[in-house]
Design a protein around this motif. Structure first.
Motif, PDB file in Angstrom:
ATOM      1  N   ASN A   1       0.970  -1.358   0.026  1.00 23.69           N
ATOM      2  CA  ASN A   1       0.013   0.072  -0.088  1.00 23.69           C
ATOM      3  C   ASN A   1       0.800   1.443   0.004  1.00 23.69           C
ATOM      4  O   ASN A   1       0.554   2.458  -0.642  1.00 23.69           O
ATOM      5  CB  ASN A   1      -0.941   0.122   1.099  1.00 23.69           C
ATOM      6  N   ILE A   2       2.001   1.111   0.587  1.00 19.61           N
ATOM      7  CA  ILE A   2       2.627   2.462   0.610  1.00 19.61           C
ATOM      8  C   ILE A   2       3.664   2.581  -0.609  1.00 19.61           C
ATOM      9  O   ILE A   2       4.065   3.568  -0.895  1.00 19.61           O
ATOM     10  CB  ILE A   2       3.653   2.519   1.973  1.00 19.61           C
ATOM     11  N   GLN A   3       3.918   1.345  -1.296  1.00 18.83           N
ATOM     12  CA  GLN A   3       4.915   1.451  -2.483  1.00 18.83           C
ATOM     13  C   GLN A   3       4.404   0.371  -3.397  1.00 18.83           C
ATOM     14  O   GLN A   3       4.778  -0.439  -3.570  1.00 18.83           O
ATOM     15  CB  GLN A   3       6.120   1.182  -2.158  1.00 18.83           C
ATOM     16  N   PRO A   4       3.123   0.628  -3.763  1.00 17.42           N
ATOM     17  CA  PRO A   4       2.391  -0.124  -4.838  1.00 17.42           C
ATOM     18  C   PRO A   4       3.264  -0.679  -6.201  1.00 17.42           C
ATOM     19  O   PRO A   4       2.901  -1.674  -6.692  1.00 17.42           O
ATOM     20  CB  PRO A   4       1.021   0.512  -5.349  1.00 17.42           C
ATOM     21  N   SER A   5       3.955   0.380  -6.703  1.00 20.30           N
ATOM     22  CA  SER A   5       4.685  -0.068  -7.931  1.00 20.30           C
ATOM     23  C   SER A   5       5.797  -1.017  -7.813  1.00 20.30           C
ATOM     24  O   SER A   5       6.359  -1.541  -8.864  1.00 20.30           O
ATOM     25  CB  SER A   5       5.437   1.446  -8.263  1.00 20.30           C
ATOM     26  N   LEU A   6       6.200  -1.443  -6.580  1.00 18.09           N
ATOM     27  CA  LEU A   6       7.060  -2.376  -6.290  1.00 18.09           C
ATOM     28  C   LEU A   6       6.314  -3.954  -6.891  1.00 18.09           C
ATOM     29  O   LEU A   6       7.201  -4.775  -7.187  1.00 18.09           O
ATOM     30  CB  LEU A   6       7.487  -2.667  -4.899  1.00 18.09           C
ATOM     31  N   PHE A   7       5.206  -3.684  -6.703  1.00 19.67           N
ATOM     32  CA  PHE A   7       4.526  -5.093  -7.229  1.00 19.67           C
ATOM     33  C   PHE A   7       3.651  -4.825  -8.444  1.00 19.67           C
ATOM     34  O   PHE A   7       3.188  -5.900  -9.019  1.00 19.67           O
ATOM     35  CB  PHE A   7       3.627  -5.821  -5.990  1.00 19.67           C
TER      36      PHE A   7
ATOM     37  N   LEU B   1       4.396   6.112  -0.660  1.00 20.54           N
ATOM     38  CA  LEU B   1       4.506   6.836   0.758  1.00 20.54           C
ATOM     39  C   LEU B   1       5.836   6.331   1.345  1.00 20.54           C
ATOM     40  O   LEU B   1       6.371   5.396   1.049  1.00 20.54           O
ATOM     41  CB  LEU B   1       3.245   6.743   1.637  1.00 20.54           C
ATOM     42  N   VAL B   2       6.421   7.438   2.272  1.00 20.77           N
ATOM     43  CA  VAL B   2       7.727   7.062   2.982  1.00 20.77           C
ATOM     44  C   VAL B   2       7.404   7.466   4.486  1.00 20.77           C
ATOM     45  O   VAL B   2       6.721   8.694   4.722  1.00 20.77           O
ATOM     46  CB  VAL B   2       8.800   7.687   2.350  1.00 20.77           C
ATOM     47  N   LEU B   3       7.755   6.774   5.340  1.00 20.63           N
ATOM     48  CA  LEU B   3       7.799   6.881   6.706  1.00 20.63           C
ATOM     49  C   LEU B   3       8.848   7.552   7.249  1.00 20.63           C
ATOM     50  O   LEU B   3       9.855   7.417   7.159  1.00 20.63           O
ATOM     51  CB  LEU B   3       7.687   5.557   7.480  1.00 20.63           C
ATOM     52  N   LEU B   4       8.524   8.926   7.910  1.00 16.57           N
ATOM     53  CA  LEU B   4       9.361   9.906   8.344  1.00 16.57           C
ATOM     54  C   LEU B   4       9.094  10.358   9.690  1.00 16.57           C
ATOM     55  O   LEU B   4       7.917  10.354  10.205  1.00 16.57           O
ATOM     56  CB  LEU B   4       9.485  11.212   7.475  1.00 16.57           C
ATOM     57  N   GLU B   5      10.183  10.911  10.309  1.00 17.40           N
ATOM     58  CA  GLU B   5      10.157  11.372  11.608  1.00 17.40           C
ATOM     59  C   GLU B   5       9.252  12.835  11.423  1.00 17.40           C
ATOM     60  O   GLU B   5       9.796  13.589  10.270  1.00 17.40           O
ATOM     61  CB  GLU B   5      11.456  11.541  12.209  1.00 17.40           C
ATOM     62  N   ASP B   6       8.610  13.355  12.211  1.00 15.89           N
ATOM     63  CA  ASP B   6       7.824  14.723  12.280  1.00 15.89           C
ATOM     64  C   ASP B   6       8.897  15.637  12.747  1.00 15.89           C
ATOM     65  O   ASP B   6       9.699  15.262  13.424  1.00 15.89           O
ATOM     66  CB  ASP B   6       6.501  14.643  13.002  1.00 15.89           C
ATOM     67  N   VAL B   7       9.159  16.590  12.033  1.00 15.97           N
ATOM     68  CA  VAL B   7       9.954  17.669  12.443  1.00 15.97           C
ATOM     69  C   VAL B   7       9.168  18.536  13.544  1.00 15.97           C
ATOM     70  O   VAL B   7       8.495  19.608  12.845  1.00 15.97           O
ATOM     71  CB  VAL B   7      10.599  18.513  11.467  1.00 15.97           C
ATOM     72  N   PRO B   8       9.341  18.747  14.728  1.00 17.22           N
ATOM     73  CA  PRO B   8       8.500  19.294  15.778  1.00 17.22           C
ATOM     74  C   PRO B   8       8.780  20.710  15.717  1.00 17.22           C
ATOM     75  O   PRO B   8       9.904  21.161  15.756  1.00 17.22           O
ATOM     76  CB  PRO B   8       8.613  18.574  16.899  1.00 17.22           C
TER      77      PRO B   8
END
Length: 784
Positions: A375-381, A392-399
């Motif tokens: 779901n976060i990288q559908p093009s891989l499949f 989508l990519v999981l990142l730390e929020d910059v507070p």
């Protein structure tokens, strides 16, 4: 002498056999039609031998078939009466019926030949053609006739025929498919032949040295043979063999589901490679396993099949099973309960329940990890052009990037009052926030516009993460799961490395995450050049932005800046109209405490560039607002604060306050990258008597700036610095910027400021992008 028999009606269907009188009559009729020279062989002066007579009769019948089918049949009936042991006569009779597609009569004749002439090659050629039709996916008329012919045979004969046909096959795959026909049609034979066939396929896979578990031998075993074996209560199997088979099935199905587009394209050799990656054709491509037909290669509901095998194996191994269908969360909860008292069992029971926990939890893990990554990288499949699905990519929020408070965009504050208030206010930066969030509960936020099924995806991430933790909670579970992963070579699974990296980032183990990202880069390098140019570029961007995020969380700001600037070189800004600034990315409002969140960001240039600018601002503001003076860092902050203006207005006023305290300020790149009209006015005001007559050194070279034909090194190209002559400035804008400084200031500063106002309509994201590209070395030196 008996009267001649009545001639048969032509519309009647001819049949072989009949009473002795009928046979005699037909024989006499055939003899009457025979030419004189043929009827009296003695006239030729020779007597035909038995073999020659048979050949003559067959030849004669064959000649009569096109013109007089009944005559041909009469000849062959007579011939068979005279020579019942001759194979050629009966085979010719069968050929006539088969060519006429008379299923019943052809079936009877085939049965006679199979019983009376089992060693004749022609018989086995016919049987081979028929069994091929049984295994064939085609629905043409000839194939359907051959299948119907086989169905007319008695069941005992069908079974015996398939068994003997199997013995005639020397190709392992063909032999397996033949025997599989037997097992499906006659379940009672599974006890005798099922396990042997399964082992033969697994041995063949090993002998053929298949690179991937998704091969023809494993597919036949897992999808066709294994269900027949484990669902037959009469087949007794030891637990060790059941675990072996479950392992093979899990490896096959997981690899089948998670196969990449690169792997799939290897089996599309006959198709144009451009079509394979085409968005309109990629979804319709059929995955064909080498050695199998297209239909045989398609597997519906692979996860459902795998969990069904898990359930059956569990019942046969006497696991503690729940009745009815359970959700993945229920299964995981059950395994957690089982782990609490697993150490209390004796050795045999401990092994049994250890296997239950490992395999049940492992399959829940892989299923949900795949669900998350797909779901976060559908093009891989689904190929790089998967429609309407943003990676989508999981990142730390910059507070708290701009300080503690934001200014309302619609609220107008007079410049002088704003400046005065800003100088009196002491601002708190986010330097004291703990960006790692290790000691707090972690929350992942995502914009629903980017991920419609975000609740399900985040639940999958949670279940996969908890499954992984359970598998490593006990030494015995850890050891068994590690053994399985090593045998499956999971360290080469790109999609799994993506999940593990995200999980490690979620856990706040940033150094470990950096190592995982380097592993991910190594996996990308093993892909083909075609893969790197498409899918690989996305993976490269994903790795760079996650590396930057992890270095920032560790307080390694120079490394953060380095990765961000490397990523900026990969970013392609979308073409936009004139000076229109990009629309602000929708903010994800979180009810959770700042500093503890992670976000799933769209992995696109439009979304990632703002995040990169946030990281840069966070890095430089830490250095700019220290007690020691650093005009270069402070200047970089001013440039970066233009993004999302006026959200950073308070921080800008803090920078102005610091400049006032210093009494002077030097930043030679000011007129290259600062185009915000509010900022220009504030700096113009600083030069006035009312503003404190602050000494500003913002011109890198006075002559170079005024003489626009030759811009200095490191600056933007001349085409990006349009010169706006004072004579064509609007009166009100000229008055606003030069308020109070037109008289008594240097002419070069006035001209530079007026020229800068003309650039206020430039696309800000383009300006900031050039800032990151052109000043890369300077930015890195500032953080050295």
């Amino acid at each position: 002498m008996a009267a001649s028999p009545r001639a048969p009606r032509r519309h009647a269907v001819p049949r072989w056999g009949g009473s002795a009188a009928e046979l005699g009559s037909r024989r006499a009729a055939a003899h009457a039609r025979r030419p004189a020279a043929e009827a009296e062989p003695g006239r030729a002066g020779c007597k035909m031998s038995a073999q020659g007579d048979c050949e003559f009769l067959v030849k004669r019948a064959r000649e009569l078939v096109p013109g007089d089918l009944w005559a041909a049949k009469a000849w062959l009936i007579t011939a068979r009466s005279l020579y019942p042991a001759d194979f050629n006569i009966q085979y010719e009779m069968y050929t006539i019926e088969r060519n006429a597609e008379r299923t019943a009569s052809a079936g009877r004749l085939l049965y006679d030949m199979f019983v009376n002439f089992p060693d004749q090659p022609a018989v086995w050629r016919e049987i081979s053609v028929i069994t091929s039709a049984l295994r064939n996916d085609s629905q043409d008329k000839q194939t359907q006739f051959l299948r119907g012919l086989f169905e007319t045979l008695p069941g005992r004969v069908q079974c015996e025929m398939l068994l003997k046909a199997t013995e005639q096959c020397f190709n392992t795959l063909e032999r397996a498919e033949m025997l599989l026909l037997l097992l499906r049609r006659f379940p009672e034979t599974v006890v005798q032949h099922g396990v042997g066939l399964g082992e033969t396929l697994l041995d063949a896979e090993s002998i053929e040295d298949q690179e991937s578990p998704v091969n023809c031998f494993r597919k036949l075993f897992v999808c066709d043979v294994l269900p027949l074996i484990i669902n037959n209560p009469d087949v007794r199997l030891p637990a060790s063999l059941l675990y072996k088979y479950l392992n093979k099935a899990a490896e096959f199905y997981i690899n089948y589901v998670t196969r990449s587009t690169q792997t799939e394209s290897q089996y599309q050799g006959s198709q144009d490679s451009s079509d394979i990656m085409s968005p309109s054709k990629r979804s319709s491509q059929k995955y064909v396993i080498d050695g199998l037909t297209e239909k045989s290669s398609q597997i519906t509901d692979p996860w459902e099949r795998l969990f069904k095998i898990l359930s059956v194996v569990g019942m046969r191994c006497e696991w503690q099973m729940d009745k009815g269908r359970r959700s993945f969360g229920d299964i995981l909860h059950r395994m957690k309960d089982l782990c609490r008292y697993i150490s209390n069992f004796d050795s045999e029971a401990h092994i049994k329940y250890k296997n239950q926990v490992v395999y049940s939890t492992m399959l829940v893990f892989f299923k949900n990890a795949f669900q998350y990554v797909s779901n976060i990288q559908p093009s891989l499949f689904q190929g790089p052009n998967a429609p309407n699905q943003t990676p989508l990519v999981l990142l730390e929020d910059v507070p708290n990037i701009y300080g503690d408070t934001d200014i309302d965009r619609n609220k107008h504050i007079h410049k002088k009052r704003k400046l005065a208030e800003g100088r009196e206010k002491t601002m708190q930066s986010s330097d004291d926030e703990d960006p790692s969030g290790k000691a707090r509960s972690r929350h992942i936020t995502v914009n629903k516009a980017d991920l419609a099924n975000s609740i399900e995806v985040l639940e999958s991430f949670k279940l996969a993460r908890e499954s992984w933790e359970l598998l490593y909670s006990l030494e015995s579970l850890d050891k068994e799961f590690t053994r399985i992963c090593l045998s499956w070579k999971t360290e080469t699974w790109l999609w799994l490395r993506i999940f593990l990296t995200d999980m490690i980032i979620y856990q706040g183990q940033y150094k470990k995450a950096i190592s995982s990202l380097h592993h991910l880069a190594a996996l990308q390098g093993s892909h083909s050049p075609q893969q790197i140019t498409g899918q690989g570029s996305l993976e490269n961007q994903r790795a760079l932005i996650q590396l930057a995020s992890c270095h920032f969380a560790l307080g390694e700001y120079r490394q953060t800046c380095e990765k961000v600037l490397d990523l900026m070189c990969c970013i392609l800004l979308p073409i936009q109209e004139g000076g229109k600034v990009q629309e602000e990315q929708p903010k994800v409002k979180s009810k959770f405490r700042k500093g503890s969140d992670l976000k799933l960001w769209p992995c696109t240039s439009r979304a990632i560039m703002p995040y990169c600018l946030h990281l840069l601002l966070a890095c430089f503001k830490l250095r700019a607002f220290t007690d020691s003076r650093d005009d270069m860092a402070l200047g970089h902050v001013v440039v970066l604060l233009q993004h999302e203006w006026p959200r950073g207005e308070n921080l800008f006023l803090k920078a102005i306050n610091k400049i006032c305290q210093q009494g002077n300020f030097q930043y030679e790149n000011f007129f290259n990258y600062v185009t915000n009209i509010d900022m220009l006015e504030e700096f113009a005001y600083l030069r006035t008597q009312e503003g404190g007559k602050i000494h500003l050194e913002l011109l890198p070279n006075q002559a170079m700036l005024i003489k626009t034909s030759s811009p200095p090194m490191g600056l933007l190209q001349q085409e990006f610095i349009p010169v706006l002559q004072p004579s064509i400035q609007t009166a009100d804008r000229h008055h606003t910027v030069t308020r109070g400084i037109t008289k008594g200031v240097k002419e070069d500063f006035r001209l530079a400021m007026e020229r800068q106002v003309s650039r206020c309509g430039e696309n800000l994201m383009v300006v900031l992008h050039r800032f990151c590209i052109n000043e890369k070395i300077l930015l890195l030196q500032t953080l050295a």
